[in-house]
Design a protein around this motif. Sequence first.
Motif, mmCIF file in Angstrom:
data_model
loop_
_atom_site.group_PDB
_atom_site.id
_atom_site.type_symbol
_atom_site.label_atom_id
_atom_site.label_comp_id
_atom_site.label_asym_id
_atom_site.label_seq_id
_atom_site.Cartn_x
_atom_site.Cartn_y
_atom_site.Cartn_z
ATOM 1 N N GLU A 1 42.871 41.922 82.375
ATOM 2 C CA GLU A 1 41.651 42.764 82.652
ATOM 3 C C GLU A 1 41.512 43.788 81.505
ATOM 4 O OE1 GLU A 1 39.951 41.619 84.831
ATOM 5 O OE2 GLU A 1 41.680 40.261 85.948
ATOM 6 N N GLU A 2 42.673 44.129 80.735
ATOM 7 C CA GLU A 2 42.611 44.938 79.764
ATOM 8 C C GLU A 2 42.966 44.101 78.291
ATOM 9 O OE1 GLU A 2 44.353 48.532 80.446
ATOM 10 O OE2 GLU A 2 43.211 49.083 82.050
ATOM 11 N N ALA A 3 42.698 44.655 77.434
ATOM 12 C CA ALA A 3 43.489 43.976 76.126
ATOM 13 C C ALA A 3 44.890 44.046 76.152
ATOM 14 C CB ALA A 3 42.699 44.551 74.822
ATOM 15 N N ALA A 4 45.536 43.006 75.770
ATOM 16 C CA ALA A 4 46.923 42.969 75.440
ATOM 17 C C ALA A 4 47.471 42.243 74.483
ATOM 18 C CB ALA A 4 47.444 42.455 76.929
ATOM 19 N N THR A 5 48.857 42.523 74.200
ATOM 20 C CA THR A 5 49.774 41.744 73.121
ATOM 21 C C THR A 5 50.754 40.945 73.863
ATOM 22 O OG1 THR A 5 49.326 43.369 71.256
ATOM 23 C CG2 THR A 5 51.041 41.846 71.062
ATOM 24 N N VAL A 6 50.675 39.621 73.652
ATOM 25 C CA VAL A 6 51.348 38.677 74.570
ATOM 26 C C VAL A 6 52.312 37.886 73.479
ATOM 27 C CG1 VAL A 6 51.567 36.822 76.172
ATOM 28 C CG2 VAL A 6 49.841 38.585 76.408
ATOM 29 N N ALA A 7 53.748 37.584 74.010
ATOM 30 C CA ALA A 7 54.542 36.475 73.268
ATOM 31 C C ALA A 7 54.878 35.555 74.230
ATOM 32 C CB ALA A 7 55.573 37.368 72.613
ATOM 33 N N ILE A 8 55.103 34.184 73.860
ATOM 34 C CA ILE A 8 55.481 33.146 74.450
ATOM 35 C C ILE A 8 56.430 32.611 73.915
ATOM 36 C CG2 ILE A 8 54.932 31.098 75.598
ATOM 37 C CD1 ILE A 8 51.838 33.234 74.727
ATOM 38 N N VAL B 1 55.000 24.794 74.195
ATOM 39 C CA VAL B 1 53.770 24.251 74.875
ATOM 40 C C VAL B 1 52.705 24.593 73.990
ATOM 41 C CG1 VAL B 1 54.863 25.172 77.085
ATOM 42 C CG2 VAL B 1 53.663 26.867 75.599
ATOM 43 N N THR B 2 51.370 24.157 74.556
ATOM 44 C CA THR B 2 50.154 24.350 73.973
ATOM 45 C C THR B 2 49.638 25.668 74.437
ATOM 46 O OG1 THR B 2 49.197 23.099 75.718
ATOM 47 C CG2 THR B 2 49.787 21.962 73.566
ATOM 48 N N LEU B 3 48.908 26.391 73.637
ATOM 49 C CA LEU B 3 48.312 27.827 74.219
ATOM 50 C C LEU B 3 46.735 27.688 73.959
ATOM 51 C CD1 LEU B 3 50.782 30.273 72.590
ATOM 52 C CD2 LEU B 3 50.821 29.504 75.094
ATOM 53 N N LYS B 4 46.090 28.116 75.083
ATOM 54 C CA LYS B 4 44.665 28.270 74.804
ATOM 55 C C LYS B 4 44.123 29.787 75.204
ATOM 56 C CE LYS B 4 43.263 23.387 75.593
ATOM 57 N NZ LYS B 4 42.589 22.471 76.403
ATOM 58 N N LEU B 5 43.323 30.050 74.686
ATOM 59 C CA LEU B 5 42.866 31.489 74.855
ATOM 60 C C LEU B 5 41.265 31.381 74.859
ATOM 61 C CD1 LEU B 5 42.676 34.711 75.029
ATOM 62 C CD2 LEU B 5 42.883 34.922 72.680
ATOM 63 N N ASP B 6 40.929 31.589 76.143
ATOM 64 C CA ASP B 6 39.355 31.435 76.306
ATOM 65 C C ASP B 6 38.874 29.948 75.987
ATOM 66 O OD1 ASP B 6 38.979 33.889 77.501
ATOM 67 O OD2 ASP B 6 38.381 34.721 75.596
ATOM 68 N N ARG B 7 39.831 28.869 76.455
ATOM 69 C CA ARG B 7 39.565 27.608 76.220
ATOM 70 C C ARG B 7 39.647 26.969 74.784
ATOM 71 N NH1 ARG B 7 34.621 25.733 80.483
ATOM 72 N NH2 ARG B 7 35.444 26.920 82.185
ATOM 73 N N GLN B 8 40.098 27.782 73.680
ATOM 74 C CA GLN B 8 40.187 27.570 72.604
ATOM 75 C C GLN B 8 41.712 27.475 71.967
ATOM 76 O OE1 GLN B 8 37.491 26.284 70.707
ATOM 77 N NE2 GLN B 8 36.437 26.642 72.555
ATOM 78 N N PRO B 9 42.244 26.356 71.563
ATOM 79 C CA PRO B 9 43.522 26.593 71.101
ATOM 80 C C PRO B 9 44.002 27.674 70.250
ATOM 81 C CG PRO B 9 42.876 24.342 70.850
ATOM 82 C CD PRO B 9 41.539 25.323 70.993
ATOM 83 N N VAL B 10 44.976 28.169 70.332
ATOM 84 C CA VAL B 10 45.691 29.234 69.492
ATOM 85 C C VAL B 10 47.132 29.121 69.167
ATOM 86 C CG1 VAL B 10 44.093 30.998 70.526
ATOM 87 C CG2 VAL B 10 46.248 30.773 71.537
ATOM 88 N N GLU B 11 47.588 29.449 68.154
ATOM 89 C CA GLU B 11 48.860 29.531 67.721
ATOM 90 C C GLU B 11 49.802 30.645 68.365
ATOM 91 O OE1 GLU B 11 50.366 26.969 66.145
ATOM 92 O OE2 GLU B 11 48.645 25.983 65.950
ATOM 93 N N GLY B 12 50.978 30.375 68.743
ATOM 94 C CA GLY B 12 51.812 31.431 69.055
ATOM 95 C C GLY B 12 52.902 31.819 68.031
ATOM 96 N N PRO B 13 53.813 32.604 68.245
ATOM 97 C CA PRO B 13 54.335 32.920 69.906
ATOM 98 C C PRO B 13 53.477 34.270 70.071
ATOM 99 C CG PRO B 13 55.984 33.527 68.271
ATOM 100 C CD PRO B 13 54.984 32.862 67.177
ATOM 101 N N VAL B 14 53.026 34.865 69.278
ATOM 102 C CA VAL B 14 52.163 36.248 69.474
ATOM 103 C C VAL B 14 50.773 35.889 69.590
ATOM 104 C CG1 VAL B 14 51.639 38.556 69.026
ATOM 105 C CG2 VAL B 14 54.166 37.572 68.639
ATOM 106 N N VAL B 15 50.027 36.611 70.727
ATOM 107 C CA VAL B 15 48.768 36.176 70.820
ATOM 108 C C VAL B 15 48.192 37.592 71.153
ATOM 109 C CG1 VAL B 15 46.856 34.958 72.182
ATOM 110 C CG2 VAL B 15 48.896 33.888 71.796
ATOM 111 N N ARG B 16 47.034 37.988 70.594
ATOM 112 C CA ARG B 16 46.375 39.076 70.963
ATOM 113 C C ARG B 16 45.286 38.627 71.963
ATOM 114 N NH1 ARG B 16 49.971 39.787 66.635
ATOM 115 N NH2 ARG B 16 50.453 41.874 66.386
ATOM 116 N N VAL B 17 45.210 39.020 73.107
ATOM 117 C CA VAL B 17 44.208 38.716 74.148
ATOM 118 C C VAL B 17 43.407 40.036 74.592
ATOM 119 C CG1 VAL B 17 44.074 38.098 76.560
ATOM 120 C CG2 VAL B 17 45.995 37.297 75.308
ATOM 121 N N PRO B 18 42.093 39.686 74.278
ATOM 122 C CA PRO B 18 40.959 40.763 74.566
ATOM 123 C C PRO B 18 40.900 40.979 76.121
ATOM 124 C CG PRO B 18 39.884 38.842 74.076
ATOM 125 C CD PRO B 18 41.188 38.456 73.697
#
Length: 281
Positions: free
Chosen positions: A65-72, A77-94
């Motif tokens: 619900e708020e912007a976040a910095t995430v690590a996996i 695993v495969t990662l998708k942000l808003d249905r688009q593939p992204v590279e990890g391990p760190v992802v900035r989520v709006p």
Amino acid sequence: MITVLRAGPLTTVQDLGRPGYAHLGVPRAGALDGPALRRANRLVGNVPEAAGLETTLLGCKLRFEEAATVAITGAVVTLKLDRQPVEGPVVRVPAGGVLEVGRAVRGVRSYLAVAGGIAVEPVLGSRSTDTLAGLGPERLTDGMTLPVGSQPDGSEPGGDIADPASPDVPGGELVLGIRLGPRDDWFEGRGLFVSAYAISPMSNRVGARLAGTALTRTRAGELLSEGVVLGAVQVPADGQPIIFLADHPTTGGYPVIGVVDDVTPLAQARPGTTVRFRDLD
């Protein structure tokens, strides 16, 4: 807040556990792959003991619900942000972004840390879900929400992000060091070191069940319940060893043939993985 859109088969909140309560019948619990959780926390600037999410095989899908910095970290695993593939391990989520942690293609458990940590209410000093004792938060279900804490002042993401998989997921046959006792004299010879075993599909956070040549007992009868610890290798009546993991009971009536010195590799071992034991004495 985080909204759980797809919880997956077993996604739980985990930190480094609640040690020091075994005398009350409460196991440590905590992340099965502690190094992977610590690494995820380091990558987003959290303290090592901050709570994150532990997923199992099929991942999860979350809306932030708020912007976040995430690590996996952990399982690959495969990662998708808003249905688009992204590279990890760190992802900035709006704000409003949907992050999907996909199926594990190598390993079993992934660890998702968010800057500030998962801020559910602690129980006995820990936010870990204990699947055996029923302590801590409920396992994730579709539609539930999770609070996120505030990131400490001055903390920033850091650490090596070049290869998210190599520190966390061992490959091939597992060789586990074990110290025999206290009840190794209840079994014939050194059968534990002769045969290879396979991880059973019946394994879970309580214990890794092994399948292979049954260990032969030299004594009849049963024990009174005794204390057991993380890594204890208990041998029930069928002779197939069980290695106790984070959510293990604190007492047991089957003989313990030995104690594994490090159970971390079992967190990422898939059913069918070959396990051998190495005598540390």
